[in-house]
Design a protein around this motif. Structure first.
Motif, short mmCIF file in Angstrom:
data_model
loop_
_atom_site.label_atom_id
_atom_site.label_comp_id
_atom_site.label_asym_id
_atom_site.label_seq_id
_atom_site.Cartn_x
_atom_site.Cartn_y
_atom_site.Cartn_z
N THR A 2 0.83 -1.20 0.00
CA THR A 2 0.00 0.00 0.00
C THR A 2 0.87 1.26 0.00
O THR A 2 1.77 1.38 0.82
CB THR A 2 -0.91 0.02 1.24
N GLN A 7 -1.65 5.05 3.54
CA GLN A 7 -1.43 4.65 4.92
C GLN A 7 -1.53 5.84 5.87
O GLN A 7 -1.66 5.64 7.08
CB GLN A 7 -0.06 3.99 5.06
N ALA A 67 -14.56 -0.56 3.15
CA ALA A 67 -13.73 -0.16 4.29
C ALA A 67 -14.42 -0.47 5.61
O ALA A 67 -13.78 -0.96 6.56
CB ALA A 67 -13.42 1.34 4.19
N ARG A 70 -14.33 -4.20 6.41
CA ARG A 70 -13.00 -4.61 6.89
C ARG A 70 -12.77 -4.15 8.32
O ARG A 70 -12.16 -4.86 9.12
CB ARG A 70 -11.92 -4.04 5.96
N TYR A 71 -13.24 -2.96 8.66
CA TYR A 71 -13.12 -2.46 10.03
C TYR A 71 -13.91 -3.35 10.99
O TYR A 71 -13.41 -3.71 12.07
CB TYR A 71 -13.63 -1.03 10.09
N TRP A 177 -5.67 -7.41 9.08
CA TRP A 177 -5.03 -6.10 9.16
C TRP A 177 -4.25 -5.76 7.89
O TRP A 177 -3.96 -4.60 7.63
CB TRP A 177 -4.12 -6.04 10.38
N THR A 178 -3.90 -6.76 7.12
CA THR A 178 -3.22 -6.51 5.85
C THR A 178 -4.19 -6.49 4.67
O THR A 178 -3.78 -6.18 3.55
CB THR A 178 -2.14 -7.58 5.59
N ARG A 180 -6.51 -4.71 2.70
CA ARG A 180 -6.89 -3.31 2.48
C ARG A 180 -7.62 -3.17 1.15
O ARG A 180 -7.63 -4.08 0.32
CB ARG A 180 -5.63 -2.43 2.46
N ASP A 232 -9.98 2.54 6.50
CA ASP A 232 -9.27 1.43 5.90
C ASP A 232 -7.84 1.30 6.41
O ASP A 232 -7.19 0.29 6.17
CB ASP A 232 -9.25 1.61 4.38
N SER A 233 -7.34 2.33 7.11
CA SER A 233 -5.97 2.29 7.61
C SER A 233 -5.97 1.88 9.08
O SER A 233 -6.37 2.67 9.95
CB SER A 233 -5.31 3.68 7.45
#
Length: 257
Positions: A2, A7, A67, A70-71, A177-178, A180, A232-233
């Motif tokens: 990324t 980031q 996003a 994923r969170y 966590w990876t 994205r 997303d970060s």
């Protein structure tokens, strides 16, 4: 890998808040000068502009949904990891004697390492935590493996299964966590945002009221993309997953060496 700008949502905010208004200004001051928009073509232009803005809105909504999902996944996995460690800590008593005390002490140290994983920001600190986590996993597995070999019975199988869940839950968390939003999706969305603002400036030429959109649209799009990047970060944004369940577990343990 990324890019750094994705980031660091604050960096993305600064870049977009400069680039998008500049692109809108280029549309109204430069593009219109060399390619003036005739009145008879304005109706067709509005159709194309509306389609472009609609596409941008759909992309922003779709990406925001990605996003957020994923969170939520990172939050759920933190809870599952805390449950796995807590269960393994209780089952460690079944080992009995020195093996039980050693396993529980290692789990307490492992729990602190997992808490630090969620709050660390720098890459060097993260690498150290990952190495420490791998070492603790090796020691934990060796402890229950030796006990299971010495007493191969259903009770030991239960302890081994619990420790296996601890190790697996850490792997699932690491993968989440990876995971994205793809860079290709970001590239497409930013390109469409640039073209949308360019068209907005081009169509607003000579209309004082609509020139307000030269600031409104770029700022709105900038804030939307920054919010997506922040969610997303996992480490670079303001919206982060806090290890609340892991910290609650650490407080509930009778001993925390």
């Amino acid at each position: 890998m990324t890019p750094l700008i994705l980031q660091r949502p604050a960096l993305l905010l600064v870049v977009l808040i400069v680039v998008l208004p500049l692109v809108a200004w280029l549309g109204t001051s430069v593009l219109h000068r060399y390619f003036p928009l005739a009145e008879e073509a304005r109706e067709n232009y509005k159709i194309v502009q509306g389609a472009t803005l609609t596409l941008l809105a759909l992309l922003i909504g779709f990406t925001l949904s990605m996003a957020v999902s994923r969170y939520d996944q990172r939050k759920n996995l933190e809870e599952e990891e805390a449950n796995a460690i807590g269960t393994a800590y209780l089952r460690a008593e079944l080992l009995g004697g020195e093996a039980a005390a050693r396993t529980q002490a290692l789990l307490a140290r492992y729990l602190q390492a997992r808490i630090r994983f969620y709050v660390v920001h720098d890459a060097a600190g993260l690498d150290e935590i990952n190495r420490n986590t791998a070492e603790l996993q090796t020691q934990l597995w060796a402890t229950v493996r030796d006990a299971a070999k010495a007493q191969p019975n259903p009770v030991m199988a239960l302890v081994v299964a619990g420790m296996n869940d601890v190790i697996n839950s850490q792997g699932y968390t690491q993968a989440a966590w990876t995971n994205r939003i793809p860079v290709a999706a970001w590239t497409l969305m930013i390109l469409i945002a640039v073209f949308s603002n360019l068209m907005q400036g081009y169509g607003a030429h000579g209309q004082v009221g609509r020139r307000v959109l030269l600031l409104v649209l770029p700022i709105t799009v900038t804030l939307s993309l920054t919010l997506i990047a922040d969610i997303d970060s996992p480490r670079g944004g303001l919206i982060r997953v806090a290890p609340l369940n892991l910290m609650s577990l650490a407080q509930s343990m009778p001993a925390n060496p």
